[in-house]
Scaffold this motif. Structure first.
Motif, PDB file in Angstrom:
ATOM      1  N   ASN A 183       0.825  -0.976  -0.057  1.00 51.85           N
ATOM      2  CA  ASN A 183      -0.011  -0.030   0.207  1.00 51.85           C
ATOM      3  C   ASN A 183       0.717   1.400   0.240  1.00 51.85           C
ATOM      4  OD1 ASN A 183      -3.103  -0.430   0.261  1.00 51.85           O
ATOM      5  ND2 ASN A 183      -1.942  -2.301   1.948  1.00 51.85           N
ATOM      6  N   LEU A 232      -0.070   3.783  -2.482  1.00 45.81           N
ATOM      7  CA  LEU A 232       0.330   5.468  -2.378  1.00 45.81           C
ATOM      8  C   LEU A 232       1.015   6.408  -3.229  1.00 45.81           C
ATOM      9  CD1 LEU A 232      -0.862   7.169  -0.845  1.00 45.81           C
ATOM     10  CD2 LEU A 232       0.981   7.159   1.517  1.00 45.81           C
ATOM     11  N   THR A 235      -0.178   8.911  -6.147  1.00 49.65           N
ATOM     12  CA  THR A 235       0.234   9.996  -6.056  1.00 49.65           C
ATOM     13  C   THR A 235       1.115  11.204  -7.118  1.00 49.65           C
ATOM     14  OG1 THR A 235       0.235   9.585  -3.516  1.00 49.65           O
ATOM     15  CG2 THR A 235       0.864  11.473  -4.050  1.00 49.65           C
ATOM     16  N   SER A 291      -6.499   9.272  -3.837  1.00 48.37           N
ATOM     17  CA  SER A 291      -5.782   7.792  -3.507  1.00 48.37           C
ATOM     18  C   SER A 291      -5.456   7.147  -1.718  1.00 48.37           C
ATOM     19  CB  SER A 291      -4.649   7.049  -3.976  1.00 48.37           C
ATOM     20  OG  SER A 291      -4.980   6.836  -5.369  1.00 48.37           O
ATOM     21  N   ILE A 292      -4.793   8.759  -1.322  1.00 50.76           N
ATOM     22  CA  ILE A 292      -4.003   8.654   0.065  1.00 50.76           C
ATOM     23  C   ILE A 292      -5.543   8.694   1.426  1.00 50.76           C
ATOM     24  CG2 ILE A 292      -3.822  10.116   1.643  1.00 50.76           C
ATOM     25  CD1 ILE A 292      -2.011  11.675  -0.533  1.00 50.76           C
ATOM     26  N   LEU A 305      -5.672   4.580   1.241  1.00 55.56           N
ATOM     27  CA  LEU A 305      -4.139   4.256   1.681  1.00 55.56           C
ATOM     28  C   LEU A 305      -3.875   3.802   2.693  1.00 55.56           C
ATOM     29  CD1 LEU A 305      -2.860   3.918  -1.416  1.00 55.56           C
ATOM     30  CD2 LEU A 305      -3.708   1.837  -0.738  1.00 55.56           C
ATOM     31  N   VAL A 306      -3.413   5.646   3.306  1.00 57.50           N
ATOM     32  CA  VAL A 306      -3.236   5.701   5.285  1.00 57.50           C
ATOM     33  C   VAL A 306      -4.102   5.226   5.791  1.00 57.50           C
ATOM     34  CG1 VAL A 306      -3.017   7.362   6.649  1.00 57.50           C
ATOM     35  CG2 VAL A 306      -2.300   8.049   4.135  1.00 57.50           C
TER      36      VAL A 306
END
Length: 483
Positions: free
Chosen positions: A168, A172, A176, A298-299, A302-303
């Protein structure tokens, strides 16, 4: 960390050290600079830069992924029959890595001098070599390392968690920075060339580190009836030790195990769900009118996933693997409902994606461990060592699911009337984008929840592993354990 290429035995209670777990995990960081880079950007690169229709790209991906699924079957058998000083899976991870990086670079450098037919042939050839040959060899071997490295359940879940933390992280980074890199290097083909060059190196080097430094310990021996006719004859036992396991036998013991069939279906559905990954760039570009918003989307997912994976092993140990997955999938279903209601509200969409990221954690962490456990069940029942093959067939489900989702994305764009490069898209195109980002994945996670309900092996897996430690497998096992 000392280097050792020899396989070695491991005590059941021995824990893997964090350095080795990290060394294993960075391999998936590298693999995604081929897998995720291609899955997320091949369609928009081919439609908007190369000039090939989305339906054509989707069909190429589908054909190759189905072929890839079949090649996985053979790769698992090859790994189970590999016997080298370096190990069974390790050499495949190490030596295929640089080739995979080079091919990924070539895929994003389609020669402009070729006509449309020539471009299609070029794309098909390179993509075929990546998906059917080299990514298959690399990924099946890498996935099976979890089974070869340890028998310990907690370590297996931990390896799965660490693997997907690194996975991930790379996803990310790719999500990004790719659009920024492409535009920064000059946009169009030049931007893709330099970006693909960097990603090729980031693919090959981490995988080579994993393939060289991790250790294989839990290597099963052949105990099945066909090779055990004369257990008192030392010469015969030495012959049996090196005898190839028939592919037909491996296939039979796998597909007749109900839990393995469930695992295949779960892999298939899990990767079908990922139409949202391929569609994210279109969602950012045509609904929010800014391609770089893809990074925010995406962040948001994924975070929370990365942070959650740090605690996934303890959570699964506390509530059980099956129960943790069910909780996570219900959270994901809730998140998709939020996204469906607020599909064009960036703030609410980000909140929905963050909830979704949390829901992904238990299944993401447990999936590889589930397959390893099922491999143990099959070995215990039959005496046939299937540590590589069990991951190869699970990988086949992954590849077929991934191929279908990529094809569905391409077809949906074409059916929706997508016009490459157009500032404004039709309502039907916008609906197709939303469907692939929200509605279709919602249907897939609902099916995952249903199939997870049938995953009931936890009640006896501890007894199975105890018998394996005592070499009570095949005809020597206690058959009353398995229900």
């Amino acid at each position: 960390m000392s280097v050792s290429n020899d396989t070695e035995q491991i005590n059941e209670n021995e824990k893997l050290g964090l350095p080795e777990k990290i060394t294993f995990g960075i391999g998936d960081f590298g693999a995604n600079y081929s897998w995720t880079f291609i899955a997320s950007f091949i369609t928009i690169y081919m439609t908007d830069v190369v000039g090939i229709a989305g339906a054509v790209i989707g069909t190429i991906i589908l054909i190759c992924r189905f072929a890839d699924g079949f090649s996985d079957l053979f790769m698992g058998s090859i790994i189970d029959n590999t016997n080298t000083k370096m190990g069974k899976a390790k050499p495949w991870v190490f030596w295929t890595a640089p080739i995979l990086g080079i091919l990924t670079f070539l895929l994003f450098n389609v020669p402009q001098s070729l006509g449309d037919t020539g471009k299609i042939i070029y794309i098909f050839s390179i993509y075929f070599l990546i998906s059917v040959v080299f990514y298959t060899a690399n990924n099946v071997a890498y996935s099976s390392l979890i089974s070869f490295m340890t028998k310990n359940d907690t370590d297996r879940i931990s390896l799965g968690s660490i693997r997907f933390i690194f996975s991930n992280l790379s996803v990310l980074c790719i999500s990004t920075f790719t659009t920024y890199l492409v535009s920064g290097f000059g946009d169009n083909q030049q931007g893709w060339t330099y970006t693909a060059m960097i990603y090729a190196a980031l693919c090959a080097i981490p995988l080579m580190i994993t393939g060289y430094f991790v250790k294989e310990r839990n290597v099963a021996t052949k105990q099945y009836k066909e090779t055990s006719k004369n257990t008192n004859d030392n010469t015969n036992k030495e012959k049996n030790k090196n005898k190839r396991i028939p592919f037909t036998l491996i296939l039979k013991v796998l597909i007749t195990e109900k839990y393995f069939v469930i695992a295949i279906v779960l892999y298939l559905l899990w990767y079908l769900r990922q139409t949202d990954n391929s569609m994210r760039i279109y969602y950012a570009t045509y609904i929010f009118k800014e391609p770089n918003i893809m990074a925010i989307l995406s962040i948001a997912t994924l975070v929370p996933t990365i942070l959650g994976l740090l605690f996934a092993a303890k959570f699964a140990e506390k509530v059980g693997i099956k129960q943790s997955i069910i909780i996570g999938i219900i959270i994901s279903i809730i998140s998709y409902v939020v996204m469906a209601v607020f599909s064009e509200n960036l703030t609410m969409l980000v909140i929905g994606l963050a909830i979704h990221g949390v829901g992904l954690v238990p299944f993401t962490a447990a999936l590889s461990g589930i397959v390893a456990d099922i491999g143990d069940i099959i070995y215990w029942k039959t005496g046939v060592p299937v540590q590589g093959s069990v991951f190869s067939l699970a990988s086949a489900g992954m590849k077929i699911g991934s191929g279908l989702q990529s094809a569905i994305v391409g077809w949906s764009l074409s059916i929706g009337g997508y016009v490459a490069g157009a500032t404004i898209q039709s309502e039907s195109t916008i609906f197709a984008i939303k469907a692939m980002q929200i509605y279709f994945p919602l249907a897939m996670v609902t099916l995952i929840l249903i199939f997870t309900l049938f995953l009931n092996y936890e009640k006896f897996i501890g007894k199975v592993k105890k018998q394996i430690r005592n070499n009570e497998v095949g005809e020597l096992r206690n058959k009353q354990i398995y229900k």
